[in-house]
Design an enzyme around this catalytic site. Structure first.
Site, PDB file in Angstrom:
ATOM      1  N   ASP A 155      -5.496  13.579 -25.403  1.00 53.42           N
ATOM      2  CA  ASP A 155      -5.550  12.188 -24.960  1.00 53.42           C
ATOM      3  C   ASP A 155      -4.842  11.373 -26.039  1.00 53.42           C
ATOM      4  O   ASP A 155      -5.407  11.069 -27.084  1.00 53.42           O
ATOM      5  CB  ASP A 155      -7.015  11.766 -24.806  1.00 53.42           C
TER       6      ASP A 155
ATOM      7  N   GLU B 271      -0.577   4.838  -0.666  1.00 52.88           N
ATOM      8  CA  GLU B 271      -1.356   6.053  -0.958  1.00 52.88           C
ATOM      9  C   GLU B 271      -0.496   7.285  -0.755  1.00 52.88           C
ATOM     10  O   GLU B 271       0.255   7.370   0.220  1.00 52.88           O
ATOM     11  CB  GLU B 271      -2.569   6.127  -0.021  1.00 52.88           C
TER      12      GLU B 271
ATOM     13  N   TYR C 172       0.849  -1.207   0.000  1.00 48.70           N
ATOM     14  CA  TYR C 172       0.000   0.000   0.000  1.00 48.70           C
ATOM     15  C   TYR C 172       0.874   1.242   0.000  1.00 48.70           C
ATOM     16  O   TYR C 172       1.847   1.311   0.747  1.00 48.70           O
ATOM     17  CB  TYR C 172      -0.908   0.017   1.242  1.00 48.70           C
TER      18      TYR C 172
ATOM     19  N   LYS D  17      -1.159   0.477 -25.167  1.00 48.41           N
ATOM     20  CA  LYS D  17      -1.485   0.397 -26.592  1.00 48.41           C
ATOM     21  C   LYS D  17      -0.182   0.477 -27.400  1.00 48.41           C
ATOM     22  O   LYS D  17       0.655  -0.402 -27.234  1.00 48.41           O
ATOM     23  CB  LYS D  17      -2.515   1.465 -26.924  1.00 48.41           C
TER      24      LYS D  17
HETATM   25  C1  LIG Z   1      -8.217   3.252 -24.821  1.00 53.02           C
HETATM   26  C2  LIG Z   1      -8.503   4.687 -24.624  1.00 53.02           C
HETATM   27  C3  LIG Z   1      -8.822   5.211 -23.363  1.00 53.02           C
HETATM   28  C4  LIG Z   1      -9.126   4.369 -22.147  1.00 53.02           C
HETATM   29  O1  LIG Z   1      -8.258   3.454 -21.743  1.00 53.02           O
HETATM   30  P1  LIG Z   1      -8.685   2.313 -20.689  1.00 53.02           P
HETATM   31  O2  LIG Z   1      -7.375   1.935 -20.130  1.00 53.02           O
HETATM   32  O3  LIG Z   1      -9.360   1.256 -21.486  1.00 53.02           O
HETATM   33  O4  LIG Z   1      -9.595   2.930 -19.686  1.00 53.02           O
HETATM   34  C5  LIG Z   1      -8.971   6.579 -23.245  1.00 53.02           C
HETATM   35  N1  LIG Z   1      -8.840   7.386 -24.310  1.00 53.02           N
HETATM   36  C6  LIG Z   1      -8.571   6.910 -25.540  1.00 53.02           C
HETATM   37  C7  LIG Z   1      -8.450   7.877 -26.671  1.00 53.02           C
HETATM   38  C8  LIG Z   1      -8.422   5.551 -25.747  1.00 53.02           C
HETATM   39  O5  LIG Z   1      -8.215   5.089 -26.973  1.00 53.02           O
END
Ligand SMILES: *Cc1c(COP(=O)(O)O)cnc(C)c1O
Length: 390
Positions: free
Chosen positions: A198, A47, A45, A227
Site C-alpha cells: 500500500d 458501471e 454513469y 497524497k
Molecule cells: C491515506 C491512506 C489510505 C486511505 O486513503 P483514503 O483515500 O483516505 O481512504 C490507505 N492506506 C494508507 C497507507 C494511507 O496512508
C-alpha cells in the site's frame, strides 16, 4: 453564484492560501485537475469497464460510454507509463480505503490471515485495525517495530513462518523510513503468501525514484492519488497481469457501483503531470525539504521517531515535553500551522490525545518552499511549543 456553499468554498480557499500546511497526507492539485474534477463528467454513469479486456470482464452496463471509455483507457495507459510497468491497473477505486477493500476481496476470503503493521506503529486503519472492516473480516497478525521505531524485518520473517499468513502487507501512513520491499517479497514467497504494498503515502516518491519501487516485487499494489502523487482524491490498484480479472471484479461489482469519471479525468491529468521532469524534481525537493526540517528539530533536541527520515514525513515524539499531540496540534492551529497528532510506537495515551505529531513536506513544497523555509517553520513551531503551559 448565490449559494452558501460558494461562500464556504471561498472561505476554505482563503484558509488554504493563508495557512502553513504540514499534514503529511495532503497536497495542492493543479488548476487543470480542479477543472477536470469539476466537469460534466460527473453526470455520466459507466458501471463496468471500457473494453472487452484481456481480463475477460464484460464491457459497460450503460449506453453513451464512448467518450469515457476513451478517457479511462487513456488514464490506465498513462499510469502504466508513470510506473514503467506491465501490471494491470484499475483506476476506479473511490479512495485508498476502497482500493484496499477491493485488493483484499480480490485474493482473500473472509477469515483469511493478514500479516501487517499496527496503527500505533504507523500503519493505516485498513491494515487490520479492529474498528475497520479489515480487522472485522480478516484474522490480523501485527509485526513489530524495533526500539527506534523501524520495522523489525526479522520479526516479520519469524511471524510469517509461524503464522503462515495468506497475505503480507507493507505500507504505512506515518512511517519515515524506506520500506524493504525486497525482503518483504522474499518472506512472502518463502511462506506462499501474497505480497501486497500500500504505497498511498510514498507513491509520488516512487515516481521520482526517491523510494524503491514495489513493481516486480509485489503481487498487488494499492495507492491513493491525492497524497505525494498530487492528484485528485481517489485510489488505484495495480496487480500482476494474472490477477487482472480478480482485481477488476473485486472493484466492480465486488464493492463499488459506477466509477467517478470526473475523478478519473483528474487522475489522468495527474499522470500527465507525473510524467514530466518537473514532477521528478518535485519529489527530490520534497525529500530534501523533509530532511532539512527534521534535522532542524533534531538540532533543537527533539525526539524524532527512528531518529530521522528518508521520505516526505517524520514523527515528533512529544513524550519528553509533557505535552500531548492534541494540545500541540490545537495550539499550532491557532498560529495558522496545520498538522496532525499521531500515536507513537508503544503509545501510552489514547489516539484522541496521542503523544506525537506527524509533519510532512509534500504540500508546502508544491507551494514552492525550499529547505530554508522549512527550517524557519521548525524554529517557529519550537517557539510556539516552548510557550505552551505544562
Ligand atoms: C491515506 C491512506 C489510505 C486511505 O486513503 P483514503 O483515500 O483516505 O481512504 C490507505 N492506506 C494508507 C497507507 C494511507 O496512508
Amino acid at each position: 453564484m448565490g449559494s452558501k456553499v460558494f461562500d464556504l468554498i471561498e472561505k476554505e480557499r482563503k484558509r488554504q492560501d493563508s495557512t502553513v500546511e504540514l499534514i503529511a497526507s495532503e497536497n495542492f492539485v493543479s488548476e487543470n485537475i480542479l477543472r477536470a474534477v469539476g466537469s460534466c463528467l460527473t453526470n455520466k454513469y459507466s458501471e463496468g469497464y471500457p473494453v472487452e479486456r484481456a481480463s475477460g470482464n464484460r464491457g459497460r452496463y450503460y449506453g453513451g460510454c464512448e467518450v469515457v471509455n476513451e478517457l479511462e483507457e487513456y488514464c490506465c495507459d498513462l499510469w502504466k507509463q508513470v510506473f514503467h510497468t506491465d501490471y494491470h491497473v484499475n483506476v476506479q477505486p473511490h479512495s485508498g480505503s476502497s482500493a484496499n477493500l477491493a485488493a483484499y476481496l480480490s485474493v482473500l476470503k473472509p477469515g483469511d490471515k493478514i500479516l501487517s503493521m499496527s496503527l500505533n506503529n504507523g500503519a493505516h486503519l485498513t491494515h487490520g485495525s479492529p474498528v475497520n472492516f479489515s480487522g472485522k473480516l480478516y484474522q490480523i497478525i501485527f509485526y513489530d517495530v524495533d526500539a527506534s521505531g523501524r520495522i523489525d524485518m526479522d520479526n516479520v520473517a519469524e511471524l510469517a513462518r509461524r503464522e503462515k499468513p495468506d497475505l503480507i502487507l507493507a505500507g504505512a501512513s506515518a512511517y519515515s523510513r524506506i520500506l524493504d520491499f525486497e525482503r518483504f517479497s522474499q518472506i512472502a514467497r518463502e511462506v506462499g503468501a501474497y505480497f501486497m504494498v500500500d504505497m498511498a503515502h510514498i507513491a509520488g516518491l516512487v515516481v521520482s525514484g526517491d523510494h524503491p519501487s514495489p513493481f516486480g516485487l509485489a503481487d498487488i499494489i494499492t495507492t491513493t492519488t491525492h497524497k505525494t502523487l498530487r492528484g485528485p482524491r481517489g485510489g488505484m490498484i495495480f496487480g500482476r497481469p494474472e490477477l487482472a480479472k480478480k482485481i477488476d471484479s473485486a472493484v466492480f461489482p465486488g464493492c463499488q457501483g459506477g466509477p467517478l469519471q470526473h475523478i478519473i479525468a483528474g487522475k489522468a491529468i495527474a499522470a500527465e503531470e507525473a510524467l514530466t521532469p518537473e514532477f521528478v524534481e518535485y519529489g527530490h525537493q520534497v525529500v530534501r525539504n523533509c530532511k532539512a526540517m527534521c534535522g532542524a528539530f533534531l538540532d533543537m533536541d527533539y525526539h524524532v521517531i527512528t531518529g530521522g527520515t528518508d521520505n516526505h514525513l517524520f514523527l515528533l515524539d512529544l513524550t519528553d515535553t509533557g505535552l500531548t499531540g492534541k494540545a500541540v496540534q490545537d495550539e499550532l492551529d491557532r498560529h495558522g500551522i496545520t498538522l496532525n497528532k499521531n500515536c507513537v510506537p508503544n503509545e501510552k495515551r489514547s489516539p484522541q490525545l496521542a503523544s506525537g505529531v506527524r509533519v510532512g513536506t509534500a504540500a508546502m513544497t508544491t507551494k514552492g518552499w525550499k529547505e530554508a523555509d522549512f527550517i524557519e517553520a521548525a524554529k517557529k513551531i519550537d517557539r510556539i511549543i516552548r510557550q505552551m503551559p505544562r
